[in-house]
Motif scaffolding. Sequence first.
Motif: not given
Length: 290
Positions: A34-35, A98-102, A107-108, A227-230
Amino acid sequence: MTKTGSPDGPGVFLLGVGAQKAGTTWLHQQLHNRKDADFGVLKEYHVHDARTVPELARFRQVPMELRRPRSWVQPRTWLRQCFIRSPGLYYDYFTWLLRRPHRPGRKVCLTGDITPSYALLSADALGEIKRGFQQRGVPVRPVFLMRDPIERIISSQRMKLRKLGQRDAESEQAALRRRINKGRGLRSNYAQTLEALQQTFGLEECFIGLFETLFTPTSYANLCRFLEIPYLEPAWSEKVNVSATANPIPEQLLAQLGEQLAEDLRTVRRVLPNANLEQLWPTASRWCQT
């Protein structure tokens, strides 16, 4: 209240604690593709089991000498050893994922470590993981997938034999006899895992699923919500680590396995009272005398 898995939240960490041969590889493959997810460079990090389970200490034993290039380890193995020796780096690594620039527009919000032998972790070890991520503002989402315990062992043995090029019935039956003679085994204790999860998180805060229903839209959608993901349609037909054969298993061996694994069935019936285990786990339901 902002959800942790929403675009404005910190994201969540999936802690996969097994079980072995219960769909964990397929699940990792679907989620990591997943993206909005990034599980890093490994599926099974083997950090917490190596640190706290004596029988799995081999994961922290890496014979390497700088003067002997042939003894040098791969970067992934080196990373694992860094995490084992300095657990704080493990929590920092997944927080960074989770927080590094992508890339723009990406948005991860999901990362994780799916290591089936984490089923052996104690409540104390699970508590350490929970606190490590809490200190970094990242919620932990435990996921435990179970499979008909007899079918799980048969599948595991077949996978080992397949790697050795042994697919005949005689080899399979001999391997099962050896497995039975060893006793219940480290990874055949659903009750232990469920009790540790209950003590640390509460089972209501965990995703307790079954391999037999994982590959259905309803179950997978429930997992995505947890997991609170679509919800994204996974590759249903994609089979990973398939180890089925047409070799029959003698009833005597099935009865012996059922005797050893009866507690698994008894525990899961209590934890999942609404699951139709007679239909979903027909082998265990027949041979595990509870």
